[in-house]
Design a protein around this motif. Structure first.
Motif, PDB file in Angstrom:
ATOM      1  N   THR A 249       0.855  -1.185   0.000  1.00  0.00           N
ATOM      2  CA  THR A 249       0.000   0.000   0.000  1.00  0.00           C
ATOM      3  C   THR A 249       0.889   1.231   0.000  1.00  0.00           C
ATOM      4  O   THR A 249       2.072   1.184   0.338  1.00  0.00           O
ATOM      5  N   ASN A 263      -3.645   0.905  -3.266  1.00  0.00           N
ATOM      6  CA  ASN A 263      -3.008  -0.407  -3.311  1.00  0.00           C
ATOM      7  C   ASN A 263      -1.932  -0.394  -4.386  1.00  0.00           C
ATOM      8  O   ASN A 263      -2.174   0.033  -5.528  1.00  0.00           O
ATOM      9  N   THR A 264      -0.756  -0.843  -4.030  1.00  0.00           N
ATOM     10  CA  THR A 264       0.375  -0.796  -4.942  1.00  0.00           C
ATOM     11  C   THR A 264       1.058  -2.148  -5.001  1.00  0.00           C
ATOM     12  O   THR A 264       0.689  -3.095  -4.298  1.00  0.00           O
ATOM     13  N   ASP A 276      -2.537  -2.973  -8.393  1.00  0.00           N
ATOM     14  CA  ASP A 276      -3.341  -3.493  -7.288  1.00  0.00           C
ATOM     15  C   ASP A 276      -3.459  -5.003  -7.454  1.00  0.00           C
ATOM     16  O   ASP A 276      -4.064  -5.489  -8.411  1.00  0.00           O
ATOM     17  N   THR A 278      -4.757  -7.049  -5.010  1.00  0.00           N
ATOM     18  CA  THR A 278      -5.603  -7.532  -3.925  1.00  0.00           C
ATOM     19  C   THR A 278      -6.832  -8.292  -4.414  1.00  0.00           C
ATOM     20  O   THR A 278      -7.587  -8.808  -3.605  1.00  0.00           O
ATOM     21  N   SER A 282      -5.662  -8.396 -11.584  1.00  0.00           N
ATOM     22  CA  SER A 282      -4.765  -7.287 -11.261  1.00  0.00           C
ATOM     23  C   SER A 282      -5.280  -6.008 -11.913  1.00  0.00           C
ATOM     24  O   SER A 282      -5.867  -6.038 -13.004  1.00  0.00           O
ATOM     25  N   HIS A 327      -6.855   4.612 -10.968  1.00  0.00           N
ATOM     26  CA  HIS A 327      -6.526   3.402 -10.219  1.00  0.00           C
ATOM     27  C   HIS A 327      -7.609   3.079  -9.195  1.00  0.00           C
ATOM     28  O   HIS A 327      -8.088   1.934  -9.104  1.00  0.00           O
ATOM     29  N   GLY A 331     -10.869  -0.051  -9.261  1.00  0.00           N
ATOM     30  CA  GLY A 331     -11.176  -0.975  -8.179  1.00  0.00           C
ATOM     31  C   GLY A 331     -12.619  -0.889  -7.734  1.00  0.00           C
ATOM     32  O   GLY A 331     -13.260  -1.909  -7.435  1.00  0.00           O
TER      33      GLY A 331
END
Length: 906
Positions: A249, A263-264, A276, A278, A282, A327, A331
């Protein structure tokens, strides 16, 4: 999310007309109070024996969903009229309730059929599995060949030639997608190309889907793709570019300067990228940082990496360029589809999601956002606009296009494309109001794109609003594909407005699931508004909505005029001669009360037909049944001359000039060539003239045949390029262009066929075009040099003795946009008079801003409207007196129509 005023243009007619489809509608539905069950049990197919929709089934179908669906179709040949052997399963979806939808693609002799998809929907499991409904588009009667007759290099060249601006052809590419059969009648074998170039003013890029007739040549269908730039190859994912990534993050500024958590992915060197990891899919965000869009013609450049920072704290540029918002919004949209609708990613399989920000056009921001088939691209940034990535509804819109591509695959043209945009708007707004906690009663909930402006109110900034109350009967813009791919954005809020009303009436979660089920499990690539209505209602039945809820859904569509037969309520003042013209190459010619036109019956047969302008009846076929395309015709009222294009008896591709009496008799060949482009055939009595362009040298000549003699080349000054032939009563006229030093010159030229001499040449430093002989004079369109020049209609004596202005350039009507046509009494021209000098309507796009036909006496005067039809009017052809034929797009298809006298003022 292109704004209509910025949407690139393409060639062609409304998509159902291009494909030769006359889509049948279901029986008219009564109002909610009179019809307790608005869900149609059976909808007949249009132009096909296979039904569009069958509901209310409960038939046993054991086995795997795919096998059970195929067996069901095979077990009921009298119901479906489908050959299961021509179907290939392309996907099976499963809902949270355990229902399955099997989607089949139709093939004809191993070649896919555009829009040919049939769906079977099942419920239950194992021995209790049942078919509850089926439908789609399966085209019966296809007999088109499946082997190309035109060489591949010629097809590619024709596709590239569809770029109307020659400057855009330099460096243009044509990506070959293989053979495709266009439906309609017997079908049409084509090769599908995605053509990319710069066919736009100011060097703007264009991406077009072009279908070239693989049997006889010519453009069968062409429309804009959604992407202004895209290579077709999937962009490199973060994993491919840098495999050693760890979820992490960080913080980054958004477009408003606020620091937010992101999120990185952390690289081994400790740096971070906007990747991201998570979720199963991706999410990667790239920042072009001002690089020119031409760098992205072939996809993401190899040297481009995701937006990065040496630490977990990203720099200010990440927010200014829109990378942070792109980004985060990706998400949010992903979670909406997964958590609310049960869909794992845009393709339903958790494939990577890619966003790109910060691309410029020659250093200037691009005021747009697109889904290009593989990723989202966001332009913007500057004193007036944030990056378009700032708007969550825009992100939801573009990502929904990805969902549509992987479900219904709605074609980006006409009503189908408008429904595509409407669904993207609906889900874009649904994502935003859900994530932001905005009530459906809030007037701002219906605004789309309102967050991109730095100044002004949301209402002023919004590109569209879903509560604009537009209806088919009052507001549908009847245009061909030359504007907004047939009005895909201009007409979208008619359908999205109905969907938004449903969301305000039903529980929003129920509405979202209802619309998603219609998209994923009912719609097919060529569906129109009424098909969309039926899909939503049928989806509601499968979700066990109550009768009252189903009636409220029907009422929402009724309120926006989306019901069977709405086209007939638009009101037109012209007489239809042929409905649903099925080709973009159709243009009528008329003389003496008889018309001729190629592909005019709606059957998809590449033939030439003739009919009367006054007496209704079935058109008569003039051309032979030889497998070639017959079109580009001329007539003098007694005979016709035209071009036949395609393989000859020996299988070699070529072009031929043919002629025949309108009363019948033998078809006579006048001239044939395998190495030259033939064009602009003209006929008058025993005289036939046409143009010949050598494919290798590019030299164009005028050929003339008199009384059946072999054509001879007429002399022209060296370097002069002829065009715009006109022929009448022993006189031949044309326009010609040449270069004199550094100046481009033009002239309108007259030649006596009796003496063989040029009797008049009216020279101009501007552009001369569209010559026509009428009333013993030569008329032409003349446009002075200069960016804001306005065209005039001029007239000259056949002996060169003088020029008069029929329509002066300073006339408010002098925005001539197409070829003129004239009788001995009147001249008719196409113009738009409600647009500014830049070609955009000051009051927004309405039917008033579409091309209309105007007429005035041959000697000049005040123009009057030929017809008060509200839609676009194209390809006019003058008959006797004031009678005019044209192609009219008012009703959402393109019809050949006629009026005997001008309507006057509208």
């Amino acid at each position: 999310m292109p704004h209509p005023s910025r949407t690139p243009k393409a060639l062609g007619l409304a998509v159902t007309a291009v494909l030769g489809l006359t889509l049948a509608a279901p029986p008219a539905l009564a109002g909610p109070a009179a019809d307790p069950d608005p869900v149609p049990a059976l909808v007949a197919g249009g132009g096909t024996a296979a039904p569009q929709l069958v509901t209310g089934l409960a038939e046993a179908a054991p086995g795997s969903p795919g096998e059970a669906a195929r067996a069901h179709l095979a077990a009921h040949p009298e119901r479906y009229r489908i050959d299961p052997g021509q179907l290939t399963e392309v996907g099976t979806g499963r809902t949270a309730e355990g229902r399955h939808t099997v989607r089949f693609q139709q093939y004809h002799g191993g070649v896919p059929v555009l829009g040919g998809q049939y769906l079977v929907r099942l419920t239950g499991e194992g021995a209790g599995q049942r078919v509850e409904s089926a439908g789609g588009k399966y085209f019966t009667g296809l007999t088109a060949p499946t082997t190309p007759a035109v060489p591949d290099p010629v097809l590619r060249g024709l596709a590239l030639g569809s770029l109307t601006d020659p400057r855009g052809r330099a460096g243009a590419t044509a990506e070959d997608h293989g053979l495709v059969v266009l439906p309609g009648g017997t079908g049409r074998l084509t090769r599908h190309f995605t053509v990319r170039g710069t066919d736009r003013a100011g060097g703007q890029p264009t991406t077009r889907e072009v279908y070239v007739d693989a049997t006889v040549g010519g453009i069968a269908l062409a429309h804009d793709a959604r992407a202004p730039y895209q290579a077709g190859a999937r962009p490199a994912t973060a994993a491919a570019a840098a495999p050693a990534l760890e979820p992490a993050t960080g913080t980054a500024p958004d477009a408003y300067g606020r620091t937010v958590k992101v999120n990185t992915a952390r690289l081994p060197d400790g740096s971070h990228q906007l990747v991201d990891l998570t979720r199963p899919a991706s999410i990667t965000t790239y920042d072009a940082a001002g690089r020119d869009l031409l760098d992205f013609i072939d996809g993401l450049p190899a040297d481009l990496r995701p937006a990065a920072s040496p630490t977990s704290d990203f720099p200010a540029a990440t927010g200014a360029d829109g990378a942070t918002d792109a980004h985060l919004n990706a998400g949010i949209v992903y979670d909406f589809y997964r958590d609310r609708l049960g869909r794992e990613g845009l393709d339903g399989k958790g494939s990577p999601i890619v966003s790109l920000v910060g691309v410029t056009n020659d250093g200037a921001p691009i005021m747009n956002a697109t889904w290009d088939g593989t990723m989202m691209s966001y332009g913007g940034g500057g004193p007036q606009y944030h990056s378009f990535a700032v708007a969550l509804d825009i992100a939801g819109h573009e990502m929904t296009h990805g969902v549509i591509d992987h479900t219904a695959g709605l074609v980006n043209a006409g009503q189908t494309g408008a429904m595509n945009e409407a669904l993207a708007d609906y889900f874009g707004n649904a994502v935003e109001v859900t994530a932001r906690g905005v009530s459906m009663t809030d007037p701002k909930a219906a605004l789309f794109g309102e967050a991109v402006c730095r100044t002004g109110t949301p209402e002023d900034c919004a590109g569209r609003r879903l509560d604009d109350r537009r209806t088919t009967v009052d507001d549908y813009l009847g245009t061909d594909l030359s504007l907004d791919s047939g009005g895909v954005h201009l007409n979208s809020t008619i359908f999205s407005g109905a969907l938004w009303d449903i969301r305000r009436t039903l529980d929003p979660l129920t509405a979202d699931r209802l619309v998603y089920r219609a998209l994923a499990d009912y719609l097919t690539p060529l569906d129109d508004f009424v098909d969309g209505r039926n899909a939503v209602l049928a989806a509601g039945r499968s979700m066990n909505l109550s009768p009252a809820q189903l009636r409220s859904v029907a009422a929402a569509f009724d309120a926006h005029g989306i019901r069977a037969g709405w086209e007939s309520r638009l009101g037109t003042d012209s007489r239809p001669l042929v409905r649903a013209i099925p080709t973009s190459m159709a243009a009528p010619a008329v003389a003496g009360g008889r018309w001729v036109m190629g592909n005019s019956t709606g059957t998809g047969d590449p033939a030439l037909y003739t009919g009367s302008t006054t007496a209704p009846g079935t058109p008569t076929r003039l051309s032979p049944e030889d497998g070639r395309r017959h079109s580009w015709a001329a007539t003098d009222g007694q005979s016709a001359a035209w071009l036949a294009v395609g393989p000859d008896a020996e299988g070699r591709f070529g072009m031929e000039v043919l002629t025949r009496s309108l009363a019948g008799g033998p078809v006579r060949s006048l001239f044939a060539s395998r190495t030259e482009q033939l064009a602009e055939v003209r006929i008058s009595g025993g005289d036939i003239a046409f143009l010949v362009e050598d494919w290798e040298s590019g030299r164009t000549t005028v050929r003339l045949s008199r009384d059946g003699a072999p054509p001879v080349e007429l002399p022209l000054p060296d370097g002069h390029r002829p065009s715009g032939l006109t022929l009448r009563d022993g006189v031949l006229g044309w326009s010609e262009q040449w270069t004199a030093g550094e100046r481009e010159m033009s002239a309108a030229t007259v030649r006596s066929l009796t003496t063989g001499r040029v009797t008049a040449r009216y020279e101009s430093a501007g552009t001369v075009s569209s010559t026509v002989l009428a009333g013993g004079r030569l008329l032409w369109v003349e446009t002075p040099a200069g960016p804001a020049a306005r065209s005039a209609i001029r007239s000259g004596a056949l002996d060169g003795s003088g020029v008069v202005d029929v329509l002066p350039a300073d006339s408010p009507y002098a925005q001539v946009t197409a070829a003129i046509t004239a009788s001995d009494q009147a001249v008719t021209f196409q113009a738009v008079i409600s647009r500014d000098e830049g070609g955009k309507p000051a009051g927004g796009w309405t039917n008033a801003a579409l091309p209309k036909l105007w007429q005035l006496p041959l000697t000049g005067g005040t123009p009057v409207r030929v017809s008060c039809n509200r839609g676009g009017q194209y390809e006019a052809a003058a008959d006797r007196g004031t009678r005019v034929l044209w192609l009219d797009a008012t009703t959402g298809r393109t019809d050949l129509v006629v009026r005997d006298h001008p309507a006057g003022r509208c």
